[in-house]
Scaffold this motif. Structure first.
Motif, PDB file in Angstrom:
ATOM      1  N   ALA A  57     -34.774 -19.571 -24.530  1.00 21.31           N
ATOM      2  CA  ALA A  57     -33.591 -19.457 -25.378  1.00 21.31           C
ATOM      3  C   ALA A  57     -32.736 -18.284 -24.936  1.00 21.31           C
ATOM      4  O   ALA A  57     -31.501 -18.361 -24.951  1.00 21.31           O
ATOM      5  CB  ALA A  57     -33.999 -19.296 -26.837  1.00 21.31           C
ATOM      6  N   GLY A  58     -33.378 -17.180 -24.541  1.00 16.16           N
ATOM      7  CA  GLY A  58     -32.620 -16.043 -24.036  1.00 16.16           C
ATOM      8  C   GLY A  58     -31.848 -16.396 -22.785  1.00 16.16           C
ATOM      9  O   GLY A  58     -30.676 -16.026 -22.634  1.00 16.16           O
ATOM     10  N   ASP A  59     -32.495 -17.124 -21.875  1.00 15.20           N
ATOM     11  CA  ASP A  59     -31.790 -17.570 -20.668  1.00 15.20           C
ATOM     12  C   ASP A  59     -30.640 -18.508 -21.024  1.00 15.20           C
ATOM     13  O   ASP A  59     -29.584 -18.478 -20.393  1.00 15.20           O
ATOM     14  CB  ASP A  59     -32.763 -18.284 -19.720  1.00 15.20           C
ATOM     15  N   ALA A  85     -26.845 -18.068 -19.949  1.00 15.45           N
ATOM     16  CA  ALA A  85     -26.178 -19.153 -19.233  1.00 15.45           C
ATOM     17  C   ALA A  85     -24.960 -19.645 -20.006  1.00 15.45           C
ATOM     18  O   ALA A  85     -23.936 -19.988 -19.416  1.00 15.45           O
ATOM     19  CB  ALA A  85     -27.153 -20.306 -18.997  1.00 15.45           C
ATOM     20  N   GLY A  86     -25.050 -19.672 -21.360  1.00 18.32           N
ATOM     21  CA  GLY A  86     -23.917 -20.086 -22.169  1.00 18.32           C
ATOM     22  C   GLY A  86     -22.751 -19.126 -22.065  1.00 18.32           C
ATOM     23  O   GLY A  86     -21.589 -19.538 -22.022  1.00 18.32           O
ATOM     24  N   VAL A  87     -23.056 -17.825 -21.998  1.00 21.64           N
ATOM     25  CA  VAL A  87     -21.989 -16.834 -21.805  1.00 21.64           C
ATOM     26  C   VAL A  87     -21.295 -17.090 -20.470  1.00 21.64           C
ATOM     27  O   VAL A  87     -20.060 -17.095 -20.378  1.00 21.64           O
ATOM     28  CB  VAL A  87     -22.555 -15.409 -21.864  1.00 21.64           C
ATOM     29  N   GLY A  88     -22.100 -17.299 -19.425  1.00 19.81           N
ATOM     30  CA  GLY A  88     -21.510 -17.569 -18.117  1.00 19.81           C
ATOM     31  C   GLY A  88     -20.681 -18.825 -18.114  1.00 19.81           C
ATOM     32  O   GLY A  88     -19.580 -18.859 -17.546  1.00 19.81           O
ATOM     33  N   ARG A  89     -21.181 -19.868 -18.763  1.00 23.50           N
ATOM     34  CA  ARG A  89     -20.451 -21.137 -18.821  1.00 23.50           C
ATOM     35  C   ARG A  89     -19.120 -20.970 -19.544  1.00 23.50           C
ATOM     36  O   ARG A  89     -18.082 -21.510 -19.109  1.00 23.50           O
ATOM     37  CB  ARG A  89     -21.331 -22.174 -19.516  1.00 23.50           C
TER      38      ARG A  89
END
Length: 328
Positions: free
Chosen positions: A216-218, A222-226
């Motif tokens: 979930a942390g990853d 990844a969501g921030v990057g997306r």
């Protein structure tokens, strides 16, 4: 050289791809199929088309009951030319009327269309010397093939991507981010523009990992990057500069101090508003620091130093922003 490529392929195959694509089907192209009983002379005519790099050969022999399925082989251009030339120059005369089966490689490398390019490159470069650069067959509804050169180019592109981008988020790596910041600061010296550095720190990543798990942390990172990749304004860049820290870079046109402060602050509010939408099991909150250079002069090291100092020493409640800091 092939040993180095094999080592690189094995190294990257153990890591997740930087992009969503990367399956060998993305590189493959349809290939012609022929029967093994076709005369070699007719096959030579097929290869007169410069776009034909190889052909798939299906064994015409009918297997007896209980025997394995008919074989599938391949003939590549280089091996056919070598066979037709022959050691003494009589290859064409000897082979012209013989069946294609006599010049077929019946043990080609065959992969699934979903196989990763890095994996296929590893297998291809590990083949014996006389077949290392043969085309690879891709099994599917219709046969396809991919050349060794395409595999190597894709592998090199993947390595280049991973040397400059963070594989989890797809954003610039730390080194690439600071390199870009330095480049922007150098350009400032030639005009009245200003460089803006926005640092964002995901709050309580340890807590997110503890409650929801590291996957979930990853997913949060990844969501921030997306999000940053999908809507960041033109001319801006974003990078992951630490485990849970991100940076957004921007260059403002020549303007006064008041206008520069307002523009930089508007960028921060826009970033936080975009990142505030829930994406995954855990909704992250951020603390931020915002720095920008004075007109016509910028120092990358000072911008980073000031931004990180503010981020590290000023406690910030959730969903609040920092007081902007102007540095020269």
């Amino acid at each position: 050289m092939h040993d180095e490529l094999t080592e690189l392929a094995q190294h990257t195959a153990m890591r997740p791809p930087a992009r969503a694509s990367g399956a060998v089907a993305d590189l493959a192209r349809p290939v012609l199929s022929v029967g093994s009983a076709m005369p070699v002379g007719q096959l030579e005519v097929v290869f007169r088309d410069p776009d034909v790099a190889c052909v798939v050969v299906h064994d015409d022999a009918v297997p007896p009951p209980g025997a394995p399925a008919p074989r599938t082989g391949v003939v590549v251009r280089a091996s056919l030319v070598a066979a037709l030339t022959g050691r003494l120059g009589y290859g064409r005369a000897v082979l012209e009327r013989r069946p294609v089966a006599s010049v077929t490689d019946w043990a080609p490398l065959v992969v699934a269309p979903t196989a990763a390019v890095t994996e296929v490159a590893t297998l291809a470069m590990s083949r014996p010397d006389d077949h290392r650069y043969d085309d690879v067959l891709v099994r599917g509804g219709h046969w396809a093939s991919v050349g060794a050169a395409e595999l190597v180019r894709s592998l090199v592109g993947t390595l280049a991507e991973r040397s400059t981008h963070d594989p989890l988020t797809g954003l610039l790596s730390r080194r690439s981010t600071w390199h870009s910041l330095t480049r922007r600061c150098r350009l400032v010296a030639h005009g009245g523009t200003r460089v803006v550095l926005l640092l964002l720190d995901v709050r309580d990543m340890a807590g997110i990992n503890a409650v929801h798990g590291q996957d979930a942390g990853d997913a949060v990172l990844a969501g921030v990057g997306r999000s940053l990749r999908s809507w960041l304004p033109g001319g801006c860049e974003a990078g992951r500069v630490d485990g849970d820290r991100f940076a957004v870079l921007a260059t403002l046109p020549a303007m006064g101090d008041v206008e520069a402060a307002a523009s930089a602050e508007a960028l921060r509010h826009e970033v936080l508003a975009r990142l505030g939408a829930p994406d995954g099991p855990a909704r992250p909150t951020f603390r931020t620091s915002l720095t920008w250079s004075v007109a016509g002069a910028a120092d990358a090291d000072e911008l980073v130093r000031e931004g990180e100092a503010r981020l590290a020493t000023t406690p910030t409640p959730p969903n609040t922003t920092w007081v902007p800091l102007s540095v020269g």
